[in-house]
Design a protein around this motif. Sequence first.
Motif, mmCIF file in Angstrom:
data_model
loop_
_atom_site.group_PDB
_atom_site.id
_atom_site.type_symbol
_atom_site.label_atom_id
_atom_site.label_comp_id
_atom_site.label_asym_id
_atom_site.label_seq_id
_atom_site.Cartn_x
_atom_site.Cartn_y
_atom_site.Cartn_z
ATOM 1 N N GLU A 293 17.780 -22.291 4.841
ATOM 2 C CA GLU A 293 18.441 -22.200 3.534
ATOM 3 C C GLU A 293 19.081 -23.544 3.213
ATOM 4 O OE1 GLU A 293 22.223 -19.966 1.380
ATOM 5 O OE2 GLU A 293 21.514 -19.252 3.334
ATOM 6 N N ILE A 294 18.586 -24.194 2.180
ATOM 7 C CA ILE A 294 19.074 -25.530 1.831
ATOM 8 C C ILE A 294 19.991 -25.415 0.616
ATOM 9 C CG2 ILE A 294 18.417 -27.860 1.132
ATOM 10 C CD1 ILE A 294 15.750 -27.327 2.643
ATOM 11 N N PRO A 295 21.231 -25.835 0.745
ATOM 12 C CA PRO A 295 22.169 -25.709 -0.380
ATOM 13 C C PRO A 295 21.734 -26.554 -1.569
ATOM 14 C CG PRO A 295 23.133 -27.012 1.402
ATOM 15 C CD PRO A 295 21.854 -26.456 1.926
ATOM 16 N N GLU A 296 22.208 -26.171 -2.735
ATOM 17 C CA GLU A 296 21.832 -26.872 -3.959
ATOM 18 C C GLU A 296 22.714 -28.108 -4.140
ATOM 19 O OE1 GLU A 296 21.447 -24.453 -7.397
ATOM 20 O OE2 GLU A 296 20.193 -22.962 -6.405
ATOM 21 N N VAL A 297 22.394 -29.139 -3.370
ATOM 22 C CA VAL A 297 23.086 -30.414 -3.439
ATOM 23 C C VAL A 297 22.037 -31.510 -3.558
ATOM 24 C CG1 VAL A 297 25.044 -29.582 -2.072
ATOM 25 C CG2 VAL A 297 23.105 -30.678 -0.907
ATOM 26 N N PRO A 298 22.425 -32.712 -3.972
ATOM 27 C CA PRO A 298 21.451 -33.807 -3.988
ATOM 28 C C PRO A 298 20.803 -33.984 -2.618
ATOM 29 C CG PRO A 298 23.455 -34.455 -5.125
ATOM 30 C CD PRO A 298 23.743 -33.134 -4.478
ATOM 31 N N TRP A 299 19.496 -34.229 -2.622
ATOM 32 C CA TRP A 299 18.749 -34.252 -1.358
ATOM 33 C C TRP A 299 17.620 -35.269 -1.472
ATOM 34 C CZ3 TRP A 299 15.016 -29.743 0.168
ATOM 35 C CH2 TRP A 299 14.503 -29.960 1.447
ATOM 36 N N LEU A 300 17.555 -36.142 -0.490
ATOM 37 C CA LEU A 300 16.523 -37.168 -0.420
ATOM 38 C C LEU A 300 15.662 -36.949 0.817
ATOM 39 C CD1 LEU A 300 15.234 -39.941 -1.212
ATOM 40 C CD2 LEU A 300 17.026 -41.011 0.179
ATOM 41 N N VAL B 61 10.603 -39.989 -1.377
ATOM 42 C CA VAL B 61 10.126 -41.371 -1.314
ATOM 43 C C VAL B 61 8.997 -41.420 -0.289
ATOM 44 C CG1 VAL B 61 10.685 -43.743 -0.690
ATOM 45 C CG2 VAL B 61 12.320 -42.384 -2.000
ATOM 46 N N ARG B 62 7.812 -41.792 -0.730
ATOM 47 C CA ARG B 62 6.659 -41.980 0.156
ATOM 48 C C ARG B 62 6.519 -43.469 0.438
ATOM 49 N NH1 ARG B 62 1.915 -38.012 -2.005
ATOM 50 N NH2 ARG B 62 0.761 -39.437 -0.682
ATOM 51 N N MET B 63 6.601 -43.844 1.700
ATOM 52 C CA MET B 63 6.529 -45.251 2.068
ATOM 53 C C MET B 63 5.140 -45.575 2.602
ATOM 54 S SD MET B 63 10.357 -46.068 3.544
ATOM 55 C CE MET B 63 9.884 -47.755 3.881
ATOM 56 N N VAL B 64 4.447 -46.443 1.890
ATOM 57 C CA VAL B 64 3.059 -46.799 2.199
ATOM 58 C C VAL B 64 3.001 -47.590 3.507
ATOM 59 C CG1 VAL B 64 1.043 -48.056 1.354
ATOM 60 C CG2 VAL B 64 2.492 -46.793 -0.246
ATOM 61 N N ASP B 65 1.937 -47.330 4.301
ATOM 62 C CA ASP B 65 1.686 -48.082 5.543
ATOM 63 C C ASP B 65 2.908 -48.087 6.460
ATOM 64 O OD1 ASP B 65 -0.909 -48.723 4.713
ATOM 65 O OD2 ASP B 65 -0.207 -50.501 3.645
ATOM 66 N N GLY C 299 16.625 -50.194 1.727
ATOM 67 C CA GLY C 299 16.610 -50.352 0.283
ATOM 68 C C GLY C 299 16.282 -49.055 -0.443
ATOM 69 N N ALA C 300 15.333 -48.285 0.104
ATOM 70 C CA ALA C 300 14.953 -47.021 -0.526
ATOM 71 C C ALA C 300 16.123 -46.046 -0.541
ATOM 72 C CB ALA C 300 13.765 -46.413 0.213
ATOM 73 N N ILE C 301 16.817 -45.963 0.579
ATOM 74 C CA ILE C 301 17.967 -45.055 0.647
ATOM 75 C C ILE C 301 19.034 -45.482 -0.354
ATOM 76 C CG2 ILE C 301 19.894 -44.311 2.100
ATOM 77 C CD1 ILE C 301 17.939 -44.445 4.491
ATOM 78 N N GLN C 302 19.379 -46.739 -0.335
ATOM 79 C CA GLN C 302 20.456 -47.200 -1.222
ATOM 80 C C GLN C 302 20.090 -47.011 -2.690
ATOM 81 O OE1 GLN C 302 21.180 -51.222 0.168
ATOM 82 N NE2 GLN C 302 22.653 -50.513 1.689
ATOM 83 N N HIS C 303 18.848 -47.258 -3.038
ATOM 84 C CA HIS C 303 18.415 -47.097 -4.429
ATOM 85 C C HIS C 303 18.504 -45.634 -4.874
ATOM 86 C CE1 HIS C 303 15.374 -46.463 -7.643
ATOM 87 N NE2 HIS C 303 15.858 -47.609 -8.093
ATOM 88 N N GLU C 304 18.091 -44.722 -3.997
ATOM 89 C CA GLU C 304 18.002 -43.315 -4.378
ATOM 90 C C GLU C 304 19.355 -42.614 -4.414
ATOM 91 O OE1 GLU C 304 15.283 -41.712 -5.430
ATOM 92 O OE2 GLU C 304 14.114 -43.557 -5.234
ATOM 93 N N VAL C 305 20.306 -43.038 -3.565
ATOM 94 C CA VAL C 305 21.548 -42.260 -3.445
ATOM 95 C C VAL C 305 22.728 -42.856 -4.200
ATOM 96 C CG1 VAL C 305 20.780 -41.473 -1.178
ATOM 97 C CG2 VAL C 305 22.440 -43.345 -1.312
#
Length: 221
Positions: free
Chosen positions: A154-161, A190-194, A208-214
Amino acid sequence: MTQPAFPAESTTLLLDGPAGALEVAIDLPEPADARPLLAVVCHPLPTEGGTMHNKVVTMVARALRELGATTVRFNFRGTGGSAGAFDHGKGEREDLRAVVEWARAGHPGHALWLAGFSFGAYVSLSAAAALRPDALISIAPPVAGRGWEFDDIEIPEVPWLVVQGDADEIVDAQSVYDWVDSLPRKPQLVRMVDTSHFFHRKLIDLRGAIQHEVKAWLPPA
């Protein structure tokens, strides 16, 4: 033993956990960047060498600390300086609960984010309904073929990356994408290629991906 106070500087200490001592590392942000935010980061599978010093775990913590979070990493039972023995996720959820309760007691006004890498993603997600975090970050969640049951979480309804490498040799990337597609409420993906499971040569990209998204989720400084 008596629980230590939450430290005023970065340090490593021992908490009294459900299976004995828990080894915990606390890292504080630069004072000018600090926000009322605790981020607890869970490490990958201990039976395959996972610890709180894993490079993905430390990079996730660094990414969040640079955004102003106080980060908390810890070794699950039976790992490093933590007492006890591996418990296939059940006991590890109790370890996480003990760490979260201690951190929240030290900073009762702070938001709580839970992050985890691989097995740590499973533990943090499976504990989320009980711990009620303000946000979730899951790196390479082992949703298929690794023995961890995600269907009933059960995943609470909060922002999730969710961040997943396309070339992951341990967690099947397509299984993660299919799982995300099956969810009634989908996370940011976020799908990270290669990119391999341990983000070889991609750790800075992960940061960078984490910081951009959150960034949009951050509480005011």
